[in-house]
Design an enzyme around this catalytic site. Sequence first.
Site, short mmCIF file in Angstrom:
data_model
loop_
_atom_site.label_atom_id
_atom_site.label_comp_id
_atom_site.label_asym_id
_atom_site.label_seq_id
_atom_site.Cartn_x
_atom_site.Cartn_y
_atom_site.Cartn_z
N LYS A 80 0.89 -1.13 -0.10
CA LYS A 80 0.04 -0.01 0.05
C LYS A 80 0.70 1.18 -0.01
O LYS A 80 0.59 2.11 -0.63
CB LYS A 80 -0.93 -0.03 1.31
CG LYS A 80 -1.64 1.18 1.20
CD LYS A 80 -2.67 1.40 2.51
CE LYS A 80 -2.74 3.08 2.69
NZ LYS A 80 -3.99 3.29 3.72
N GLY A 123 4.51 -10.90 -0.57
CA GLY A 123 3.05 -10.78 -1.26
C GLY A 123 2.40 -9.36 -0.72
O GLY A 123 2.67 -9.12 0.33
N HIS A 124 2.14 -8.49 -1.79
CA HIS A 124 1.85 -7.39 -1.44
C HIS A 124 0.28 -7.34 -1.70
O HIS A 124 0.14 -7.65 -2.86
CB HIS A 124 2.46 -6.20 -2.31
CG HIS A 124 4.06 -6.03 -1.72
ND1 HIS A 124 4.35 -5.90 -0.68
CD2 HIS A 124 5.22 -5.92 -2.58
CE1 HIS A 124 5.77 -5.99 -0.68
NE2 HIS A 124 6.18 -5.83 -1.87
N THR A 125 -0.67 -6.52 -1.09
CA THR A 125 -1.97 -6.52 -1.23
C THR A 125 -2.13 -4.99 -1.54
O THR A 125 -1.86 -4.04 -0.62
CB THR A 125 -2.74 -6.78 -0.13
OG1 THR A 125 -2.38 -8.25 0.30
CG2 THR A 125 -4.29 -7.08 -0.62
N GLN A 169 9.83 -8.84 2.32
CA GLN A 169 9.89 -9.10 3.72
C GLN A 169 10.25 -8.21 4.78
O GLN A 169 9.51 -6.89 4.24
CB GLN A 169 11.01 -10.38 3.80
CG GLN A 169 10.72 -11.57 3.25
CD GLN A 169 10.79 -11.85 1.78
OE1 GLN A 169 11.90 -11.50 1.06
NE2 GLN A 169 10.18 -12.48 1.09
N THR A 213 0.31 -14.77 0.56
CA THR A 213 0.89 -15.67 -0.34
C THR A 213 0.36 -17.05 0.03
O THR A 213 0.17 -18.01 -0.72
CB THR A 213 2.34 -15.78 -0.23
OG1 THR A 213 2.92 -14.53 -0.67
CG2 THR A 213 3.22 -16.73 -0.98
N GLY A 245 -2.08 -17.72 2.89
CA GLY A 245 -3.30 -17.74 3.66
C GLY A 245 -3.13 -18.23 4.97
O GLY A 245 -4.00 -18.29 5.71
N SER A 286 -1.47 4.90 7.99
CA SER A 286 -2.35 4.28 7.16
C SER A 286 -3.50 3.92 8.29
O SER A 286 -3.41 3.37 9.19
CB SER A 286 -1.69 3.26 6.72
OG SER A 286 -2.58 2.54 5.85
N GLY A 295 -6.47 2.44 7.13
CA GLY A 295 -7.47 1.47 6.27
C GLY A 295 -6.65 0.82 5.00
O GLY A 295 -5.50 1.62 4.83
P1 GDP Z 1 3.14 -6.17 2.59
O1 GDP Z 1 3.77 -7.52 2.26
O2 GDP Z 1 4.15 -5.31 3.59
O3 GDP Z 1 2.73 -5.53 1.37
O4 GDP Z 1 1.77 -6.52 3.42
P2 GDP Z 1 0.54 -7.10 2.89
O5 GDP Z 1 0.11 -6.60 1.76
O6 GDP Z 1 0.52 -8.58 2.81
O7 GDP Z 1 -0.33 -6.95 4.26
C1 GDP Z 1 -0.89 -5.92 4.58
C2 GDP Z 1 -2.29 -6.18 4.66
O8 GDP Z 1 -3.12 -5.07 5.47
C3 GDP Z 1 -3.16 -6.05 3.21
O9 GDP Z 1 -4.28 -6.73 3.21
C4 GDP Z 1 -3.63 -4.62 3.38
O10 GDP Z 1 -4.47 -4.46 2.22
C5 GDP Z 1 -3.88 -4.24 4.59
N1 GDP Z 1 -3.64 -2.82 5.11
C6 GDP Z 1 -2.68 -1.98 4.78
N2 GDP Z 1 -2.55 -0.99 5.53
C7 GDP Z 1 -3.98 -1.15 6.30
C8 GDP Z 1 -4.50 -0.27 7.09
O11 GDP Z 1 -4.00 1.01 7.56
N3 GDP Z 1 -5.51 -0.68 7.85
C9 GDP Z 1 -6.19 -1.85 7.50
N4 GDP Z 1 -7.05 -2.29 8.30
N5 GDP Z 1 -5.40 -2.57 6.56
C10 GDP Z 1 -4.42 -2.32 6.12
#
Ligand code: GDP
Length: 435
Positions: A18, A40-42, A223, A299, A301, A412, A414
């Site tokens: 994010k 895995g990034h969401t 990571q 990645t 679950g 952040s 949300g």
């Molecule tokens: P990354 O590997 O560091 O990018 O992290 P991930 O994407 O695996 O995990 C972050 C998760 O938290 C994802 O599902 C995001 O959509 C969610 N997320 C990120 N920022 C926030 C936040 O501020 N609040 C909430 N509730 N969810 C968030």
Amino acid sequence: MTNVVVVGGQWGDEGKGKVVDLLCPAFAEVVRFNGGNNAGHTVKFADRHFALHLIPSGILQPGCRCLIGPGVVIDPVALLEEIRMLEDQAVSVRPRLLVSPRAHIVLPGHRALDVARETASGAAKLGTTGRGIGPAYEGRARRTGVRLGLARNPRRLREAVAAASAELEQAIARCPGAVAPSADEIERTVEAAAAIAPMLGDVSRALADSDAAGRPILFEGAQGTLLDVDHGTYPFVTSSGCLAGYAAPACGLPARVIGGVLGVFKAYTTRVGSGPFPTELFDGTGEQLRRRGNEFGTTTGRPRRTGWFDAVAARAAVRWSGIDAVALTKLDVLDELAEIRVATSYQVGGQTTPEFPDDAEEVGAASPVYETLPGWQADSSAVTTAEKLPDVARRYVERLEELLGVPVAVISTGPRREETIVRRVQPFAGWNVAP
Ligand code: GDP
């Protein structure tokens, strides 16, 4: 404009996807420098939702070029699937993706060996994602790996893959119950590598030219700093370097090109897989963080382990990665709690220490010394300005700033791109990268 590295400051999953997505509009180039598709990034915006594993999140910003550096290990089948998933959602990838020919291929044999070893280790397993990343880096260090550049020469690629697969087969045969990959599976990898060949190019040259032309570069870490192979909780670490300092050299650039480091931290802590985690919670609060924070791996679950913010570990990460400013994610996840704890030091062998031990067993035996702060029990979700945050939530953020010794530049609130507070604090404001 400054070249910036974004790294996780904890054990991964901090929400880097994010944060990178948010900063991308200010950058011309976004490059992945470590790890493989175990990351895995969401990224969520409007009603869209993308799970990325190898391709930098910058791909979702039409103006960005994305690069995958030499230090990344690439499963060609997974990369091709990710390209197709994005193309199916009308994201243009191939003309904007440059992949280093020096990057190593993750072979089906690496995956089989990863799974076989984890299964054989039983309770002592590392908790890897089973994607073959560790064995692929091992092959690189043994000098028996296959680099993606060979995809430009099908005959050499086939020979190298056959030789490496034969060696891997011997290792797999030593693991009871393990099954070596089929010839078809190996062939699929060769074909996928050939399909990626048109995207191969000199990542170092491309980035050096961009830097010289003043086109800013964002280095996207995978990571987290505490999973770094040298500095993390060895052996419960990943198999590549995760510190921000690796970003430039891993891409064939001098360290001096880096102008700033943004460290991404959750407002609490999570960890996937095995390994010490001093502030882990095993009670209802831990479960509440998991549920509200949707703490299940992108990645695999797998449910993530959850716990309080660990300022001892975080301070070490700030020093190791040279973090200049923090992006604090998931503050909203703490909304319901009556009180919130933060570990400020550890008790190790009867001594109180502010330092993070080098030995994983010692980290595991450490008892955190907590400071208890009031919860705000008010809604912070989707707040977009610091003034609108509950006062108590703002004080929590300020306390973390004091404990870490660096400013929180991004908060952040949300999962969506829109649900973010950007604070124009130095040095972040000086980087001139804010969205
Ligand atoms: P990354 O590997 O560091 O990018 O992290 P991930 O994407 O695996 O995990 C972050 C998760 O938290 C994802 O599902 C995001 O959509 C969610 N997320 C990120 N920022 C926030 C936040 O501020 N609040 C909430 N509730 N969810 C968030």
